[in-house]
Design a protein around this motif. Structure first.
Motif, short mmCIF file in Angstrom:
data_model
loop_
_atom_site.label_atom_id
_atom_site.label_comp_id
_atom_site.label_asym_id
_atom_site.label_seq_id
_atom_site.Cartn_x
_atom_site.Cartn_y
_atom_site.Cartn_z
N MET A 6 32.06 49.17 56.59
CA MET A 6 32.50 50.46 56.13
C MET A 6 32.53 50.54 54.61
SD MET A 6 35.94 52.38 57.24
CE MET A 6 36.14 54.09 56.91
N PHE A 7 33.11 49.52 53.95
CA PHE A 7 33.15 49.48 52.49
C PHE A 7 32.34 48.27 52.02
CE2 PHE A 7 37.55 51.15 53.47
CZ PHE A 7 37.25 52.48 53.20
N THR A 8 31.24 48.51 51.37
CA THR A 8 30.44 47.40 50.85
C THR A 8 30.78 47.08 49.41
OG1 THR A 8 28.65 48.89 50.19
CG2 THR A 8 28.51 47.92 52.40
N SER A 9 31.46 48.00 48.74
CA SER A 9 31.79 47.83 47.33
C SER A 9 33.14 48.48 47.07
CB SER A 9 30.69 48.51 46.50
OG SER A 9 30.91 48.35 45.13
N LEU A 36 45.47 44.36 45.32
CA LEU A 36 44.42 43.35 45.36
C LEU A 36 44.42 42.63 46.70
CD1 LEU A 36 42.12 41.75 44.04
CD2 LEU A 36 43.87 40.23 43.08
N SER A 37 45.60 42.34 47.22
CA SER A 37 45.71 41.67 48.50
C SER A 37 45.11 42.52 49.63
CB SER A 37 47.18 41.34 48.80
OG SER A 37 47.30 40.70 50.03
N VAL A 38 45.41 43.81 49.63
CA VAL A 38 44.85 44.73 50.63
C VAL A 38 43.34 44.80 50.47
CG1 VAL A 38 44.73 47.15 51.34
CG2 VAL A 38 46.95 46.08 50.91
N ALA A 39 42.86 44.92 49.24
CA ALA A 39 41.42 44.99 48.98
C ALA A 39 40.72 43.72 49.45
CB ALA A 39 41.16 45.23 47.50
N CYS A 40 41.36 42.58 49.27
CA CYS A 40 40.78 41.31 49.72
C CYS A 40 40.65 41.28 51.24
CB CYS A 40 41.61 40.13 49.23
SG CYS A 40 41.45 39.82 47.46
N GLN A 41 41.66 41.79 51.95
CA GLN A 41 41.58 41.86 53.41
C GLN A 41 40.40 42.71 53.85
OE1 GLN A 41 45.34 43.08 55.11
NE2 GLN A 41 46.48 41.69 53.77
N LEU A 42 40.23 43.85 53.21
CA LEU A 42 39.10 44.73 53.53
C LEU A 42 37.77 44.06 53.19
CD1 LEU A 42 40.45 48.13 52.17
CD2 LEU A 42 40.07 47.53 54.57
N ALA A 43 37.71 43.44 52.03
CA ALA A 43 36.46 42.82 51.58
C ALA A 43 36.04 41.67 52.50
CB ALA A 43 36.62 42.33 50.14
N ARG A 44 37.00 40.88 52.94
CA ARG A 44 36.68 39.77 53.86
C ARG A 44 36.12 40.29 55.16
NH1 ARG A 44 41.75 37.78 52.59
NH2 ARG A 44 42.42 38.25 54.70
N ALA A 52 43.36 37.52 38.45
CA ALA A 52 43.13 38.38 39.61
C ALA A 52 41.87 37.93 40.35
CB ALA A 52 43.01 39.84 39.18
N ALA A 53 40.82 37.60 39.61
CA ALA A 53 39.57 37.12 40.24
C ALA A 53 39.82 35.81 40.97
CB ALA A 53 38.49 36.95 39.18
N GLU A 54 40.60 34.94 40.36
CA GLU A 54 40.95 33.66 41.00
C GLU A 54 41.73 33.91 42.29
OE1 GLU A 54 43.97 30.06 39.83
OE2 GLU A 54 42.70 30.86 38.23
N ALA A 55 42.68 34.86 42.24
CA ALA A 55 43.48 35.19 43.43
C ALA A 55 42.59 35.75 44.54
CB ALA A 55 44.58 36.19 43.07
N ALA A 56 41.62 36.58 44.18
CA ALA A 56 40.70 37.15 45.18
C ALA A 56 39.88 36.05 45.84
CB ALA A 56 39.79 38.18 44.53
N ARG A 57 39.40 35.13 45.05
CA ARG A 57 38.61 34.02 45.60
C ARG A 57 39.47 33.13 46.50
NH1 ARG A 57 36.41 34.38 40.20
NH2 ARG A 57 34.34 35.32 40.36
N GLU A 58 40.72 32.91 46.10
CA GLU A 58 41.64 32.12 46.93
C GLU A 58 41.91 32.80 48.26
OE1 GLU A 58 45.11 31.52 44.50
OE2 GLU A 58 44.12 29.97 43.29
N GLN A 59 41.77 34.14 48.30
CA GLN A 59 41.99 34.89 49.53
C GLN A 59 40.70 35.07 50.32
OE1 GLN A 59 44.72 38.34 49.19
NE2 GLN A 59 45.03 37.65 47.08
#
Length: 146
Positions: free
Chosen positions: A1-4, A19-27, A75-82
């Motif tokens: 649904m969301f590619t970007s 960011l946490s919510v966005a990471c869940q969607l991105a994964r 923030a980028a590090e946190a996203a990668r950790e998630q």
């Protein structure tokens, strides 16, 4: 649904939650996260999340930019950790709402995920919050996280 997905981060707790919510969607979607930070002059001293110290009211532009680089890096590090593998970062300038909207359009994102409030809470009560302006003007989906 969301590619970007665009995620504005300012170092606030609301931005961390967004960011946490966005990471869940991105994964789930294998999406690219575009992290955006816009250094701002604040009317009060504040402490940023991700272990970054307080930014003094009288901080120079260079000090704000250095703190901003730390915010976006953490923030980028946190996203990668998630578990997000595709993370891009950008530091913008100018009015936060306009910068978020123009960056979203320039990158052609499917969604913007942002906190309901950021570091400039008091100003938001007076002139309207950034999240309110973005959600009513964006051409893509906007998810506001409390």
């Amino acid at each position: 649904m969301f590619t970007s997905i665009l995620v504005p981060v300012d170092g606030s707790e609301h931005a961390r939650k967004a960011l946490s919510v966005a990471c869940q969607l991105a994964r789930q979607e294998g999406s690219t996260l575009h992290l955006l930070h816009i250094p701002e002059e604040l009317s009060h001293e504040t402490t940023l999340v991700w272990g970054i110290g307080a930014i003094a009211i009288e901080a120079s532009r260079e000090e704000r930019e250095n703190a901003g680089k730390q915010v976006i890096s953490r923030a980028a590090e946190a996203a990668r950790e998630q578990g997000v593998t595709e993370v891009e970062t950008v530091i913008g300038q100018g009015d936060p709402a306009r910068t978020i909207l123009s960056e979203a359009k320039r990158r052609g994102v499917d969604a913007i995920v942002m906190g309901s409030r950021g570091l400039s809470d008091l100003q938001g009560f007076v002139v309207g919050s950034v999240s309110h302006k973005v959600s009513h003007t964006a051409e893509c989906t906007v998810i506001t996280v409390r």
